[in-house]
Design an enzyme around this catalytic site. Structure first.
Site, mmCIF file in Angstrom:
data_model
loop_
_atom_site.group_PDB
_atom_site.id
_atom_site.type_symbol
_atom_site.label_atom_id
_atom_site.label_comp_id
_atom_site.label_asym_id
_atom_site.label_seq_id
_atom_site.Cartn_x
_atom_site.Cartn_y
_atom_site.Cartn_z
ATOM 1 N N ALA A 259 -4.152 0.167 1.377
ATOM 2 C CA ALA A 259 -3.662 -0.738 2.390
ATOM 3 C C ALA A 259 -4.630 -2.053 2.470
ATOM 4 O O ALA A 259 -4.402 -2.766 3.524
ATOM 5 C CB ALA A 259 -3.531 -0.341 3.888
ATOM 6 N N ALA A 260 -5.559 -2.235 1.559
ATOM 7 C CA ALA A 260 -6.217 -3.549 1.699
ATOM 8 C C ALA A 260 -5.384 -4.537 1.476
ATOM 9 O O ALA A 260 -5.280 -5.709 2.048
ATOM 10 C CB ALA A 260 -7.333 -3.283 0.695
ATOM 11 N N GLY A 261 -4.390 -4.451 0.482
ATOM 12 C CA GLY A 261 -3.520 -5.529 0.041
ATOM 13 C C GLY A 261 -2.536 -5.700 1.283
ATOM 14 O O GLY A 261 -2.319 -6.997 1.550
ATOM 15 N N ASP A 262 -2.302 -4.648 1.962
ATOM 16 C CA ASP A 262 -1.319 -4.794 3.270
ATOM 17 C C ASP A 262 -1.988 -5.672 4.236
ATOM 18 O O ASP A 262 -1.259 -6.380 4.922
ATOM 19 C CB ASP A 262 -1.021 -3.475 3.694
ATOM 20 C CG ASP A 262 0.021 -2.807 2.595
ATOM 21 O OD1 ASP A 262 0.527 -3.577 1.901
ATOM 22 O OD2 ASP A 262 -0.363 -1.455 2.565
HETATM 23 O O1 RIB Z 1 -0.207 0.021 0.245
HETATM 24 C C1 RIB Z 1 -0.446 1.185 0.500
HETATM 25 C C2 RIB Z 1 0.696 1.820 0.699
HETATM 26 O O2 RIB Z 1 1.614 1.996 -0.541
HETATM 27 C C3 RIB Z 1 0.698 3.330 1.471
HETATM 28 O O3 RIB Z 1 0.448 3.318 2.871
HETATM 29 C C4 RIB Z 1 1.683 4.050 0.816
HETATM 30 O O4 RIB Z 1 2.688 4.568 1.717
HETATM 31 C C5 RIB Z 1 2.428 3.031 -0.067
HETATM 32 O O5 RIB Z 1 3.634 2.375 0.283
#
Ligand code: RIB
Length: 321
Positions: A259-262
């Site tokens: 989730a660093a990219g998120d």
């Molecule tokens: O970017 C990370 C995410 O990728 C995770 O939370 C997983 O659910 C996938 O969608």
């Protein structure tokens, strides 16, 4: 960005999952079983993660997605609401279970992720179309590629038509990508995604810039290639030529890069909805991504505005951890 008051309106159209994460001594090879790990179960999905990131950083956020008619789906909806995210656009399907991700993270924080998209792939075009008010409301619209491509393309085109800034995080890169590039103001591939999209092997800043320029030639406004510990590189420009801008990463102790990219994309959306310059937006997004690497899991790792501002101030003073 540090100190700016933000009340940007960010619309996220995307996925929501339950993540089962095993922190293991190392990533398994094909056919191998690696034991000795510990399990963390939490909420994830690139869309929901980006929505949570933007909300924790001070934006008003609405989420459009699809979950199953099951306990996981109901818990995800409640958790998003508890994050102050508008969930009226979260549809429910009886045709598939809520999306699930199986994640393994090694001792260096690197991950492998396998996703059963389930309900995410049932996000229907009619449902997204029915959220017209959300598109009219948004300053920034943020999409990824974990939902049907026709919904992504429609969302980007509609958001653009309504005057919102559009951001596409092309993750994961999929076959059959439709021609949606001209509706994308900001495209945010990582190195691997930039390489898969262009065929250019992204190994350093020069090749990242070459990939960025190639994607811009397809009609994207600005391409931001995220480079992990090397930060981010933006290819932008108007009329009088190309500009390349690099923002270095913030040095942190990496525990889990999930989730660093998120975090980067959610933060970028917040910054772009405000008045900040692109280089400030990149610094802000890099700080959010760095902090997300210091904690386990997807949504539990996403930082607050105070944490990001604190890291930026520490970085300006030069007293980094
Ligand atoms: O970017 C990370 C995410 O990728 C995770 O939370 C997983 O659910 C996938 O969608």
């Amino acid at each position: 960005m540090s100190g700016d008051v933000t009340a940007q309106r960010v619309l996220v159209v995307g996925s929501a999952n339950v993540d089962f994460t095993v922190a293991a001594p190392r990533l398994p090879a094909v056919g191998e079983t690696v034991s000795g790990g510990t399990l963390l179960v939490n909420h994830g999905g690139k869309g929901a993660n980006q929505a949570v990131a933007a909300s924790r950083l001070g934006a008003e956020v609405r989420f459009v997605g699809c979950v199953g008619d099951d306990d996981s789906g109901r818990e995800i909806r409640a958790a998003l609401e508890a994050e102050r995210i508008g969930v009226d656009g979260v549809g429910v399907t009886r045709e598939a279970a809520t999306g699930t991700a199986l994640i393994v993270v090694d001792g260096e924080g690197r991950n492998q992720i396998a996703v059963a998209p389930g309900a995410n792939w049932r996000l229907a075009l009619e449902h997204v179309r029915s959220r017209a008010d959300d598109f009219a409301w948004a300053h920034v619209a943020l999409c990824q590629l974990e939902t049907p491509l026709e919904t992504v393309a429609w969302a980007l085109e509609e958001a653009r038509r309504r005057g919102a800034v559009t951001v596409l995080n092309p993750a994961p890169v999929r076959e059959g990508l439709v021609d949606l590039w001209r509706f994308v103001d900001y495209l945010t591939p990582n190195e691997g995604e930039a390489e898969r999209l262009t065929g250019i092997a992204v190994r350093d800043l020069r090749s990242a810039a070459a990939a960025g320029h190639a994607l811009r030639r397809r009609g994207v406004g600005t391409v931001i290639v995220t480079l992990g510990a090397a930060g981010a590189l933006a290819c932008t420009g108007e009329g009088d030529g190309e500009r390349v801008m690099r923002a270095p990463a913030h040095a942190v102790t990496v525990v889990d890069t999930t989730a660093a990219g998120d975090a980067f994309n959610g933060a970028l959306a917040v910054a772009l909805g405000g008045t900040s310059r692109l280089e400030d937006a990149l610094r802000f997004a890099n700080a959010a991504a760095a902090l997300a690497c210091t904690r386990r899991g997807a949504q539990p790792s996403l930082p607050t505005r105070a944490e990001v501002d604190g890291l930026l101030r520490a970085s300006e003073r030069g007293d980094l951890p």
